[in-house]
Scaffold this motif. Structure first.
Motif, PDB file in Angstrom:
ATOM      1  N   ILE A 184      31.200  37.721  34.758  1.00 26.44           N
ATOM      2  CA  ILE A 184      31.461  36.926  35.960  1.00 26.44           C
ATOM      3  C   ILE A 184      32.042  35.561  35.609  1.00 26.44           C
ATOM      4  CG2 ILE A 184      30.417  35.839  37.983  1.00 26.44           C
ATOM      5  CD1 ILE A 184      28.305  38.072  37.948  1.00 26.44           C
ATOM      6  N   GLU A 185      31.414  34.875  34.672  1.00 25.81           N
ATOM      7  CA  GLU A 185      31.858  33.517  34.325  1.00 25.81           C
ATOM      8  C   GLU A 185      33.272  33.521  33.769  1.00 25.81           C
ATOM      9  OE1 GLU A 185      30.375  29.593  31.795  1.00 25.81           O
ATOM     10  OE2 GLU A 185      29.184  31.436  31.768  1.00 25.81           O
ATOM     11  N   LYS A 186      33.556  34.466  32.884  1.00 22.31           N
ATOM     12  CA  LYS A 186      34.890  34.536  32.283  1.00 22.31           C
ATOM     13  C   LYS A 186      35.941  34.878  33.332  1.00 22.31           C
ATOM     14  CE  LYS A 186      37.414  36.717  28.476  1.00 22.31           C
ATOM     15  NZ  LYS A 186      37.328  37.697  27.359  1.00 22.31           N
ATOM     16  N   ALA A 187      35.624  35.789  34.247  1.00 23.11           N
ATOM     17  CA  ALA A 187      36.592  36.244  35.252  1.00 23.11           C
ATOM     18  C   ALA A 187      36.895  35.184  36.296  1.00 23.11           C
ATOM     19  CB  ALA A 187      36.082  37.509  35.928  1.00 23.11           C
ATOM     20  N   THR A 188      35.936  34.294  36.560  1.00 21.94           N
ATOM     21  CA  THR A 188      36.119  33.307  37.632  1.00 21.94           C
ATOM     22  C   THR A 188      36.503  31.921  37.129  1.00 21.94           C
ATOM     23  OG1 THR A 188      33.727  32.838  37.623  1.00 21.94           O
ATOM     24  CG2 THR A 188      34.513  34.494  39.184  1.00 21.94           C
ATOM     25  N   THR A 189      36.380  31.681  35.829  1.00 18.85           N
ATOM     26  CA  THR A 189      36.732  30.375  35.269  1.00 18.85           C
ATOM     27  C   THR A 189      38.244  30.178  35.295  1.00 18.85           C
ATOM     28  OG1 THR A 189      34.798  30.331  33.817  1.00 18.85           O
ATOM     29  CG2 THR A 189      36.647  28.930  33.208  1.00 18.85           C
ATOM     30  N   GLY A 190      38.655  29.005  35.706  1.00 20.11           N
ATOM     31  CA  GLY A 190      40.074  28.671  35.734  1.00 20.11           C
ATOM     32  C   GLY A 190      40.791  29.089  36.997  1.00 20.11           C
ATOM     33  N   LEU A 191      40.068  29.693  37.930  1.00 15.77           N
ATOM     34  CA  LEU A 191      40.679  30.098  39.193  1.00 15.77           C
ATOM     35  C   LEU A 191      40.472  29.026  40.249  1.00 15.77           C
ATOM     36  CD1 LEU A 191      39.561  33.843  39.460  1.00 15.77           C
ATOM     37  CD2 LEU A 191      41.484  32.860  38.198  1.00 15.77           C
ATOM     38  N   ASP A 192      41.393  28.942  41.212  1.00 20.00           N
ATOM     39  CA  ASP A 192      41.168  28.031  42.324  1.00 20.00           C
ATOM     40  C   ASP A 192      40.306  28.737  43.368  1.00 20.00           C
ATOM     41  OD1 ASP A 192      42.814  29.586  44.050  1.00 20.00           O
ATOM     42  OD2 ASP A 192      44.596  28.427  43.532  1.00 20.00           O
ATOM     43  N   SER A 193      39.945  28.041  44.408  1.00 24.50           N
ATOM     44  CA  SER A 193      38.976  28.584  45.363  1.00 24.50           C
ATOM     45  C   SER A 193      39.498  29.805  46.112  1.00 24.50           C
ATOM     46  CB  SER A 193      38.514  27.502  46.348  1.00 24.50           C
ATOM     47  OG  SER A 193      39.616  26.911  46.985  1.00 24.50           O
TER      48      SER A 193
END
Length: 366
Positions: A184-193
Motif C-alpha cells: 500500500i505505502e509503495k503504491a500510493t507514495t508520490g501520487l497526488d490526491s
C-alpha cells in the motif's frame, strides 16, 4: 522538461479546453480524430468548428467546449463537452446543460436552428459517471500513445501534445497497473490526491466483494481536500431516500462507509470503516432536522439502533468494534495496519460479512 509540467497546467481545465479547441479549429485531421475516436460520433463532416465559453445564462451555466459539425454552412449536429481534469461535477451541472431550457439557450447563443445534440463528459477520471444519462462518458486515455505528427502539422503543437500524452501516461500508469498484492505505502507514495482516489477505486473494483454489496464512491469537500468516501450497501438497505422535502419513518440509506485520506500525514491509507444509518449520505443533518416526518424517522432510527447495538454487544466480535450514537454513524470498526491491499481487503470483507446479518435483523424492526 515536459512542457505541461513546466507550465503547471495539467489540471487547468480552461487551458486544456483551449488547447483542444484551437487544434480542432486549425488541424483538420485532429478535428476528425477527436470527433470519431474521442467522442465516437459517426458520420462525415466537411467542417468542424469548436467554441469555448459559450455562456447560456444564469441558471444554466457555461459548457466547456461546443463543437459544430457541418457539411454546408449550417450546423447538422452539436457536441457539448464538459471537460473535467480534477474537479467534480458542479451542482446539477450536466442536468442543467441537457435540459430543454439549456438546449434552447444553446441554439440561441449559436444563432442556429434546432439540430441534434450529443453530450459528453470528458474526464481524467475513468470511473465516475455524469449525473445526467444523456451525457456519454469519455476519458483521456484516448490521448495516450498517439502519433501526433500524423494528425497535426504544426511542429510546436506536436511537441505540446507529445508532452501532454507523456504526462497522461505517467498519470494513469500507477492507477491502471496496481495489483492487490502490491504494498500500500509503495503504491500510493508520490501520487497526488486524485491519483490516490482513482487507485483505490481500481483496488476496490478488483476485489471480490459479494455481489449483494454494491459500491458507490464520492469525495468529501471536493478534489484536493480531505478524503475519498466509498459506500458499500445491499439494495434493500436503501429505501425512501430523503429527497430534500420530507422524511418518512423508513427513509434509510444504511451502508458500510470506508474513508481514504487523500492528504495529511498518512495519505492513501485505510485504518477503519463505519456503519452509517442516515436518510441520505450526501445531505447533512441540518438539511432534514425538523422537517415533516423527522420525529417519526428519529423514533424508528433510535429503536433500530438500540436493537442493533444490543445484538452487536452479544456477538463474537463485540470487542473488535465501538458503538456510536451519532446522527449518521452507529458503529465504528478499526482495521489492522496492513502492508498489502490484499491483506486489508481480506480483513475488510470478513468484518463486513460479520456485521451484515445484524443490519438485516435491525431492518426487520418496524
Amino acid at each position: 522538461m515536459n512542457i505541461i509540467q513546466l507550465l503547471n497546467c495539467f489540471y487547468r481545465e480552461d487551458v486544456v479546453t483551449d488547447l483542444m479547441a484551437n487544434l480542432i479549429n486549425t488541424e483538420k485531421k485532429f478535428a476528425n480524430w477527436f470527433v470519431e475516436h474521442v467522442c465516437q460520433v459517426s458520420g462525415s463532416y466537411r467542417v468542424v468548428n469548436a467554441h469555448t465559453r459559450v455562456g447560456l445564462g444564469k441558471g444554466i451555466g457555461t459548457p466547456d467546449l461546443i463543437i459544430e459539425l457541418k457539411n454546408d454552412s449550417a450546423a447538422e449536429k452539436i457536441l457539448v463537452i464538459e471537460n473535467k481534469l480534477g474537479a467534480l461535477e458542479g451542482y446539477e451541472q450536466t442536468n442543467r446543460y441537457a435540459s430543454d431550457q439549456g438546449k434552447e439557450k444553446l441554439f440561441k447563443a449559436l444563432k442556429i436552428s434546432p439540430v441534434p445534440i450529443e453530450f459528453f463528459f470528458l474526464t481524467l477520471d475513468p470511473f465516475t459517471l455524469p449525473k445526467n444519462t444523456q451525457f456519454h462518458k469519455r476519458d483521456y486515455q484516448h490521448f495516450v500513445d498517439m502519433k501526433w505528427d500524423t494528425l497535426i502539422q504544426d511542429p510546436t503543437a506536436v511537441l505540446v501534445m507529445k508532452d501532454f500524452s507523456s504526462y497522461l501516461k505517467s498519470f494513469y500508469a500507477p492507477i491502471l497497473n496496481v495489483d492487490l498484492k502490491d504494498q500500500i505505502e509503495k503504491a500510493t507514495t508520490g501520487l497526488d490526491s486524485l491519483q490516490r482516489k482513482l487507485l483505490w477505486i481500481q483496488v476496490f473494483q478488483q476485489s471480490q466483494f459479494p455481489e449483494s454489496l454494491k459500491m458507490h464512491f464520492g469525495e468529501v469537500e471536493g478534489y484536493g481536500r480531505n478524503s475519498a468516501v466509498f459506500l458499500f450497501q445491499k439494495e434493500e438497505w436503501k429505501q425512501n431516500e430523503f429527497n430534500g422535502k420530507e422524511l418518512q419513518a423508513n427513509s434509510i440509506n444504511i451502508h458500510f462507509e470506508v474513508t481514504v485520506n487523500l492528504v495529511g500525514s498518512s495519505p492513501g491509507k485505510v485504518s477503519s470503516f463505519s456503519v452509517h444509518y442516515e436518510p441520505n449520505p450526501y445531505k447533512s443533518k441540518k438539511t432534514y432536522e425538523g422537517i415533516p416526518g423527522y420525529e417519526k424517522y428519529t423514533m424508528l432510527r433510535s429503536k433500530r439502533t438500540k436493537a442493533f447495538h444490543q445484538s452487536v454487544l452479544n456477538s463474537d466480535f463485540s470487542n473488535e468494534v465501538s458503538l456510536r450514537n451519532g446522527s449518521n454513524s452507529i458503529l465504528f470498526v478499526p482495521l489492522n495496519d496492513h502492508t498489502t491491499f490484499e491483506g486489508l481487503i481480506e480483513e475488510l470483507l470478513q468484518k463486513m460479512k460479520n456485521i451484515e446479518p445484524y443490519i438485516d435483523f435491525m431492518l426487520q424492526i418496524k
